[in-house]
Design a protein around this motif. Sequence first.
Motif, PDB file in Angstrom:
ATOM      1  N   THR A  69     -34.774 -16.017 -19.850  1.00  0.00           N
ATOM      2  CA  THR A  69     -36.324 -15.340 -19.282  1.00  0.00           C
ATOM      3  C   THR A  69     -37.218 -15.922 -20.475  1.00  0.00           C
ATOM      4  OG1 THR A  69     -35.466 -14.347 -17.822  1.00  0.00           O
ATOM      5  CG2 THR A  69     -37.603 -14.013 -18.474  1.00  0.00           C
ATOM      6  N   ARG A  70     -36.569 -15.134 -21.949  1.00  0.00           N
ATOM      7  CA  ARG A  70     -37.557 -15.104 -22.921  1.00  0.00           C
ATOM      8  C   ARG A  70     -37.449 -16.446 -23.176  1.00  0.00           C
ATOM      9  NH1 ARG A  70     -38.678 -11.133 -27.278  1.00  0.00           N
ATOM     10  NH2 ARG A  70     -38.819 -10.321 -26.054  1.00  0.00           N
ATOM     11  N   ALA A  71     -36.422 -17.128 -23.608  1.00  0.00           N
ATOM     12  CA  ALA A  71     -36.504 -18.605 -23.487  1.00  0.00           C
ATOM     13  C   ALA A  71     -37.807 -19.359 -22.936  1.00  0.00           C
ATOM     14  CB  ALA A  71     -35.537 -19.335 -23.591  1.00  0.00           C
ATOM     15  N   ALA A  72     -37.336 -19.329 -21.448  1.00  0.00           N
ATOM     16  CA  ALA A  72     -38.551 -20.456 -21.014  1.00  0.00           C
ATOM     17  C   ALA A  72     -39.148 -19.647 -21.285  1.00  0.00           C
ATOM     18  CB  ALA A  72     -38.411 -19.458 -20.148  1.00  0.00           C
ATOM     19  N   GLN A  73     -40.367 -18.486 -21.920  1.00  0.00           N
ATOM     20  CA  GLN A  73     -41.835 -17.870 -22.155  1.00  0.00           C
ATOM     21  C   GLN A  73     -42.202 -19.060 -22.760  1.00  0.00           C
ATOM     22  OE1 GLN A  73     -40.900 -14.094 -22.489  1.00  0.00           O
ATOM     23  NE2 GLN A  73     -41.746 -13.429 -20.246  1.00  0.00           N
ATOM     24  N   LEU A  74     -41.266 -18.888 -23.850  1.00  0.00           N
ATOM     25  CA  LEU A  74     -41.287 -19.890 -25.416  1.00  0.00           C
ATOM     26  C   LEU A  74     -41.095 -21.004 -25.315  1.00  0.00           C
ATOM     27  CD1 LEU A  74     -38.811 -17.526 -27.574  1.00  0.00           C
ATOM     28  CD2 LEU A  74     -41.492 -17.675 -28.178  1.00  0.00           C
ATOM     29  N   ARG A  75     -40.938 -21.186 -24.416  1.00  0.00           N
ATOM     30  CA  ARG A  75     -40.586 -23.297 -23.914  1.00  0.00           C
ATOM     31  C   ARG A  75     -41.363 -23.078 -23.693  1.00  0.00           C
ATOM     32  NH1 ARG A  75     -38.264 -28.025 -23.455  1.00  0.00           N
ATOM     33  NH2 ARG A  75     -38.023 -28.793 -21.220  1.00  0.00           N
ATOM     34  N   ALA A  76     -42.091 -22.090 -22.550  1.00  0.00           N
ATOM     35  CA  ALA A  76     -43.437 -22.868 -21.595  1.00  0.00           C
ATOM     36  C   ALA A  76     -44.658 -22.721 -22.517  1.00  0.00           C
ATOM     37  CB  ALA A  76     -43.672 -22.066 -20.517  1.00  0.00           C
ATOM     38  N   ARG A  77     -44.698 -21.538 -23.405  1.00  0.00           N
ATOM     39  CA  ARG A  77     -46.037 -21.174 -24.666  1.00  0.00           C
ATOM     40  C   ARG A  77     -46.171 -21.968 -25.679  1.00  0.00           C
ATOM     41  NH1 ARG A  77     -44.652 -16.249 -25.461  1.00  0.00           N
ATOM     42  NH2 ARG A  77     -45.009 -16.037 -28.521  1.00  0.00           N
ATOM     43  N   LEU A  78     -44.890 -23.183 -26.376  1.00  0.00           N
ATOM     44  CA  LEU A  78     -44.523 -23.280 -27.370  1.00  0.00           C
ATOM     45  C   LEU A  78     -44.229 -24.776 -27.121  1.00  0.00           C
ATOM     46  CD1 LEU A  78     -43.523 -20.538 -29.977  1.00  0.00           C
ATOM     47  CD2 LEU A  78     -46.137 -20.943 -29.186  1.00  0.00           C
ATOM     48  N   GLY A  79     -44.111 -24.749 -26.583  1.00  0.00           N
ATOM     49  CA  GLY A  79     -43.429 -26.126 -26.151  1.00  0.00           C
ATOM     50  C   GLY A  79     -42.343 -26.706 -26.732  1.00  0.00           C
ATOM     51  N   LEU A  80     -41.621 -25.796 -27.635  1.00  0.00           N
ATOM     52  CA  LEU A  80     -39.775 -25.700 -28.392  1.00  0.00           C
ATOM     53  C   LEU A  80     -38.997 -26.479 -26.645  1.00  0.00           C
ATOM     54  CD1 LEU A  80     -39.273 -21.993 -29.277  1.00  0.00           C
ATOM     55  CD2 LEU A  80     -40.164 -24.396 -30.392  1.00  0.00           C
ATOM     56  N   LYS A  81     -38.319 -27.133 -27.216  1.00  0.00           N
ATOM     57  CA  LYS A  81     -37.006 -27.872 -26.881  1.00  0.00           C
ATOM     58  C   LYS A  81     -36.460 -26.907 -26.490  1.00  0.00           C
ATOM     59  CE  LYS A  81     -37.324 -31.782 -29.042  1.00  0.00           C
ATOM     60  NZ  LYS A  81     -35.895 -33.090 -29.675  1.00  0.00           N
ATOM     61  N   ALA A  82     -35.779 -26.257 -25.026  1.00  0.00           N
ATOM     62  CA  ALA A  82     -34.439 -25.339 -24.785  1.00  0.00           C
ATOM     63  C   ALA A  82     -33.822 -25.071 -25.527  1.00  0.00           C
ATOM     64  CB  ALA A  82     -33.950 -25.889 -23.338  1.00  0.00           C
ATOM     65  N   PRO A  83     -32.850 -25.185 -26.395  1.00  0.00           N
ATOM     66  CA  PRO A  83     -31.575 -25.227 -27.356  1.00  0.00           C
ATOM     67  C   PRO A  83     -32.741 -24.323 -28.924  1.00  0.00           C
ATOM     68  CG  PRO A  83     -31.736 -27.398 -26.953  1.00  0.00           C
ATOM     69  CD  PRO A  83     -32.462 -27.447 -26.610  1.00  0.00           C
ATOM     70  N   ASP A  84     -34.013 -24.570 -28.602  1.00  0.00           N
ATOM     71  CA  ASP A  84     -34.452 -24.066 -29.824  1.00  0.00           C
ATOM     72  C   ASP A  84     -34.835 -22.947 -29.210  1.00  0.00           C
ATOM     73  OD1 ASP A  84     -34.338 -26.174 -31.881  1.00  0.00           O
ATOM     74  OD2 ASP A  84     -35.956 -26.846 -32.104  1.00  0.00           O
ATOM     75  N   ALA A  85     -36.078 -22.507 -28.274  1.00  0.00           N
ATOM     76  CA  ALA A  85     -36.713 -21.699 -27.316  1.00  0.00           C
ATOM     77  C   ALA A  85     -34.943 -20.437 -27.406  1.00  0.00           C
ATOM     78  CB  ALA A  85     -36.487 -22.204 -26.206  1.00  0.00           C
ATOM     79  N   VAL A  86     -33.724 -21.129 -26.509  1.00  0.00           N
ATOM     80  CA  VAL A  86     -32.851 -20.335 -26.637  1.00  0.00           C
ATOM     81  C   VAL A  86     -32.346 -19.893 -28.351  1.00  0.00           C
ATOM     82  CG1 VAL A  86     -30.219 -19.455 -25.582  1.00  0.00           C
ATOM     83  CG2 VAL A  86     -31.502 -21.069 -24.384  1.00  0.00           C
ATOM     84  N   ILE A  87     -32.452 -19.619 -28.774  1.00  0.00           N
ATOM     85  CA  ILE A  87     -31.524 -20.025 -30.007  1.00  0.00           C
ATOM     86  C   ILE A  87     -33.189 -18.793 -30.932  1.00  0.00           C
ATOM     87  CG2 ILE A  87     -32.232 -19.813 -32.489  1.00  0.00           C
ATOM     88  CD1 ILE A  87     -30.355 -23.145 -31.808  1.00  0.00           C
ATOM     89  N   ALA A  88     -34.269 -18.360 -30.511  1.00  0.00           N
ATOM     90  CA  ALA A  88     -35.211 -18.231 -30.853  1.00  0.00           C
ATOM     91  C   ALA A  88     -34.913 -16.141 -29.945  1.00  0.00           C
ATOM     92  CB  ALA A  88     -36.811 -18.907 -31.165  1.00  0.00           C
ATOM     93  N   ALA A  89     -34.745 -16.920 -28.538  1.00  0.00           N
ATOM     94  CA  ALA A  89     -35.311 -15.562 -27.794  1.00  0.00           C
ATOM     95  C   ALA A  89     -34.113 -14.971 -27.790  1.00  0.00           C
ATOM     96  CB  ALA A  89     -35.250 -16.684 -26.749  1.00  0.00           C
ATOM     97  N   THR A  90     -32.858 -15.970 -28.607  1.00  0.00           N
ATOM     98  CA  THR A  90     -31.789 -14.240 -28.726  1.00  0.00           C
ATOM     99  C   THR A  90     -31.952 -13.442 -30.247  1.00  0.00           C
ATOM    100  OG1 THR A  90     -30.486 -16.526 -27.981  1.00  0.00           O
ATOM    101  CG2 THR A  90     -29.535 -14.900 -29.581  1.00  0.00           C
ATOM    102  N   ALA A  91     -32.663 -13.929 -31.129  1.00  0.00           N
ATOM    103  CA  ALA A  91     -32.879 -13.418 -31.707  1.00  0.00           C
ATOM    104  C   ALA A  91     -33.762 -12.774 -31.947  1.00  0.00           C
ATOM    105  CB  ALA A  91     -33.748 -14.297 -33.422  1.00  0.00           C
ATOM    106  N   LEU A  92     -35.567 -13.431 -31.362  1.00  0.00           N
ATOM    107  CA  LEU A  92     -36.259 -11.699 -30.168  1.00  0.00           C
ATOM    108  C   LEU A  92     -35.194 -10.581 -29.516  1.00  0.00           C
ATOM    109  CD1 LEU A  92     -38.999 -14.545 -28.977  1.00  0.00           C
ATOM    110  CD2 LEU A  92     -39.488 -12.471 -31.420  1.00  0.00           C
ATOM    111  N   GLU A  93     -34.291 -11.400 -28.718  1.00  0.00           N
ATOM    112  CA  GLU A  93     -33.784  -9.985 -27.614  1.00  0.00           C
ATOM    113  C   GLU A  93     -33.013  -9.190 -28.528  1.00  0.00           C
ATOM    114  OE1 GLU A  93     -34.048  -9.443 -24.100  1.00  0.00           O
ATOM    115  OE2 GLU A  93     -36.263 -10.496 -24.594  1.00  0.00           O
ATOM    116  N   ALA A  94     -32.673  -9.721 -29.685  1.00  0.00           N
ATOM    117  CA  ALA A  94     -31.923  -8.477 -30.748  1.00  0.00           C
ATOM    118  C   ALA A  94     -32.350  -7.860 -31.011  1.00  0.00           C
ATOM    119  CB  ALA A  94     -30.561  -9.869 -31.403  1.00  0.00           C
ATOM    120  N   ASN A  95     -33.846  -8.225 -31.362  1.00  0.00           N
ATOM    121  CA  ASN A  95     -34.700  -7.158 -32.602  1.00  0.00           C
ATOM    122  C   ASN A  95     -34.912  -7.753 -33.096  1.00  0.00           C
ATOM    123  OD1 ASN A  95     -36.070  -5.333 -29.952  1.00  0.00           O
ATOM    124  ND2 ASN A  95     -33.970  -4.431 -30.050  1.00  0.00           N
TER     125      ASN A  95
END
Length: 152
Positions: free
Chosen positions: A96-122
């Motif tokens: 869900t966080r990756a989808a938000q990043l992808r929608a808002r920032l235009g990140l590619k799906a793998p990069d969005a997931v990698i960034a979302a993983t960091a964010l969700e882990a605080n």
Amino acid sequence: MGKVSQALTNHQRVGIDTNVVIYLLDAVSPYASLVTELFDLIEQGRIQAIASTITMLEVMVKPFQLEDQDAIAMCKEFFDTFPNLVVSDVTPAIATRAAQLRARLGLKAPDAVIAATALEANATAFVSNDPHFNRIEDLEVLTLSDLIPQEV
């Protein structure tokens, strides 16, 4: 105190991008000393690193393409045993966080997931060499090339 230590002084949990791991495992110049410093901090427990299973996937592509069984085993061992490195599966919250990043920032799906993983882990910082991560407001992004002296 090295450049990476200085840049991450105020952070205890840091997300890491795929290129950071590749630079370490393949000793890629001119970044090898920077990522070695980073992983020394992680190994010592001064910071905890967060990686996505997407990072593991991306790191292992080349060894599989080359059919290099030793490199495949080394990658698996690295992700399974490196101290203070947490490899996180893609959970519904991360997706869900990756989808938000992808929608808002235009990140590619793998990069969005990698960034979302960091964010969700605080995580409060993210280490990469891709400047497009700088658009993520909720993470202080350390871009490795910014730490390399530029020739004039």
